[in-house]
Design a protein around this motif. Sequence first.
Motif, mmCIF file in Angstrom:
data_model
loop_
_atom_site.group_PDB
_atom_site.id
_atom_site.type_symbol
_atom_site.label_atom_id
_atom_site.label_comp_id
_atom_site.label_asym_id
_atom_site.label_seq_id
_atom_site.Cartn_x
_atom_site.Cartn_y
_atom_site.Cartn_z
ATOM 1 N N UNK A 224 5.881 1.089 -1.647
ATOM 2 C CA UNK A 224 7.497 0.947 -1.934
ATOM 3 C C UNK A 224 8.337 2.061 -1.158
ATOM 4 N N UNK A 225 9.428 1.152 -1.447
ATOM 5 C CA UNK A 225 10.644 1.247 -0.583
ATOM 6 C C UNK A 225 10.838 2.969 -0.091
ATOM 7 N N UNK A 226 10.873 3.240 -1.508
ATOM 8 C CA UNK A 226 11.022 4.791 -1.866
ATOM 9 C C UNK A 226 9.495 5.922 -0.938
ATOM 10 N N UNK A 227 8.500 5.225 -0.484
ATOM 11 C CA UNK A 227 7.032 6.219 -0.353
ATOM 12 C C UNK A 227 7.003 6.981 0.978
ATOM 13 N N UNK B 162 3.900 -9.675 -0.980
ATOM 14 C CA UNK B 162 4.289 -8.002 -2.224
ATOM 15 C C UNK B 162 3.318 -8.306 -3.407
ATOM 16 N N UNK B 163 3.367 -9.815 -3.926
ATOM 17 C CA UNK B 163 1.755 -9.174 -4.680
ATOM 18 C C UNK B 163 0.117 -8.795 -4.433
ATOM 19 N N UNK B 164 0.060 -9.193 -2.663
ATOM 20 C CA UNK B 164 -0.977 -8.802 -2.196
ATOM 21 C C UNK B 164 -0.985 -7.146 -2.291
ATOM 22 N N UNK B 165 0.187 -6.742 -2.259
ATOM 23 C CA UNK B 165 0.428 -4.753 -2.080
ATOM 24 C C UNK B 165 0.587 -4.831 -2.552
ATOM 25 N N UNK B 166 0.914 -4.637 -4.112
ATOM 26 C CA UNK B 166 0.730 -4.288 -5.702
ATOM 27 C C UNK B 166 -0.440 -4.432 -5.916
ATOM 28 N N UNK B 167 -1.790 -5.072 -6.332
ATOM 29 C CA UNK B 167 -2.720 -5.593 -5.678
ATOM 30 C C UNK B 167 -3.756 -4.550 -5.151
ATOM 31 N N UNK B 168 -3.670 -4.071 -3.579
ATOM 32 C CA UNK B 168 -3.983 -3.757 -2.707
ATOM 33 C C UNK B 168 -3.710 -1.733 -3.441
ATOM 34 N N UNK C 165 5.804 -3.786 -10.988
ATOM 35 C CA UNK C 165 6.245 -5.172 -10.564
ATOM 36 C C UNK C 165 7.723 -5.327 -10.131
ATOM 37 N N UNK C 166 8.772 -3.906 -9.978
ATOM 38 C CA UNK C 166 10.240 -3.792 -9.926
ATOM 39 C C UNK C 166 10.596 -3.318 -8.994
ATOM 40 N N UNK C 167 9.720 -2.518 -8.350
ATOM 41 C CA UNK C 167 10.380 -1.674 -7.073
ATOM 42 C C UNK C 167 10.128 -2.560 -6.015
#
Length: 677
Positions: free
Chosen positions: A542-545, A562-568, A578-580
């Motif tokens: 995430x951009x702020x991480x 992006x979807x693969x990152x959110x699942x991981x 889902x918005x970040x």
Amino acid sequence: MFRIGVDIGGTFTDFAIWRGEGEGYVRIGSHKRPTSRPDLAQAVREGLDEIARHHRLTPDSPFLVIHGTTISTNAVIERSQPPVALITTAGFRDVLGIARLRLDKPVDLFNRRPEPLVPRERVFTVRERLLADGTVDTPLDEEGLVQALRAARDSGATAAAICFLHAHRNPAHEERALALAGAHLPDFPVMASHQVWAQQGEYERATLTLLNIYVRGLMDGYLGEIERFLAECYPQARLFITKSNGGIMSAAEARRLPIHTLLSGPAAGVTAARELGGHLGLDRLLTFDMGGTSVDVSLVDAGREAVSAQAEIGDFPLLLPVTAVEAMGAGGGSLIWLDGGILKVGPRSAGSDPGPACYARGGTTPTLTDAYLIAGYLSPEGLLGGELPLRTDLAEAAFAPAAEALGIPVVAVAEAAIEVATSTMMARIIPFLARQGVEASDLAMMLYGGAGGIHGPIVAAEAGMQRIVVPRLPSVFCALGGIVSDFVYDAIRVTHGVVPEPAAFDALVVELAAEGREWLTRQGLSEQITGLARIDIADMRYAAQAFTLPVDISLCGIAGAADAFRREHERLFGHSDAEAAIAIDSLRVRMIGRQDKPHAGGSGATSPGRDAVSRRRIYVGGAWHEAASVLSWNDLDPAVAVSGPAIIERDIATILVPPGFSARIGAMGDLDIVRKD
């Protein structure tokens, strides 16, 4: 082609032998020799000669030697090599001392930050500066660069590493520095950071480059010695080296970039576990490699080795894609000692000389191997088919001072030492698996190493695991890993926290894949490569991480990244957003050149079972068992299960079957131990 895998351990040098295409897994042979110190190559030479005589190899016989070694690892841990220097950008002389301003144990009031590999007086700076996007802010001061190189040489350094700020984005200044070094100081070895690993993070990149130049002379000399031996005695043989990422590379590549060998020994064992797990239909494994000096655990999930880009070697970060291994200083030769009345196990080891007290080679300090003998796990008849007899009286004598100090019997101290070692292992294994997002109870354990067959089942039972697999060659399994490894190359490009456009992303992937194919060609064994495979990894956040997660985007590409990152993120941390906004810090491409490997065919069945060889008293599961069965592996009947507690012996390994488990020989000759309902 005939292949010999070699792995140098703290106690034994192991060999695995595969006679080539057409031979299955069950026909792989093994050989062992005591590790020779200080001349480690001696055991390798003698072992290769013995194998050649046994298999009737002549000087004209072509074969491959795939060698894994901890020589470079030990050199870094012990800091035993001649001094080196660092040359970096003006204003960054303290890059090694500042590091990342973190303590590894922030709650330990007595913790101290490790000393840098290079002290401040051997860090030299040069006026030059690149901006974060790789554009030139300050041109390279060429005269200052030559002066810095001469000052480094005059300081007593035997080599120098060059690491300029943002060279991962644009290596122009480092390339020019190398040219100037070659012109003005041709006899002074110099290496630049972009040649090693073009990753952002000036401290980690500088450390990698220093580590590489620090061990390069040692590895060049050692591998050169092995190559000279092969050239003189077996001129048709070729030498390859196992890599920390689970692959192999040419000896020439290893002599230039020995940084890739620092974790290669443990990585080869994980590769072998993945390969065997595929034959057995097991794609989720905890690997447990216990030798004479240490225990290494790793994970195979979904048929792939766990990969880490943030490993450590000794006191230093290793910012390379490597097989994720959690190492613990608790092997069969680990010394048992008292610290103010508290029993401790390791991290120091008796090694092969003098070895554990029971070896009768002069050792007087108790070790875990001595504890195993006292607890009844090992037979006094000895190891290696009786070639190495064990002395119970010497083991008990070694434990006697601790027993007297603690006021308990010798056998109670041995029992306590085994329990302390188990607790130490569990305290590292559970957090390691938590970081991978898996539960121990969901995995099968594949154990190997000279002591893995004894302590691995104890740990598996403690962790609630349901199944344990002991390979048919457990004590030479890392050597087997060299035989079944592919050529593996990792390439990287920093994308600087943005999500590339699809066209730019595709072009970058093509560029990195071409780099990988060129590397494969340079290894000089194109005729052995049977196919190519590619894995695309994006280091995302995430951009702020402040940290990234490696995400496999081989199938989804940039469109589904992006979807693969959110699942991981959801899998590892239990939540996602889902918005970040999402950023990609770097793209990595792994190119794999496949080789032929031993197939799964053939039967590993043994002869029909006989009565138990003997019965003996053993301590396991918190209690003494007066008449545990002791059987020979070669006498096990595949149709009959052996109920624990029991001991299964063979010339190269001893396996403990804990209470509540049963064991039987599988179709490929491996020992399958399962928890009873």
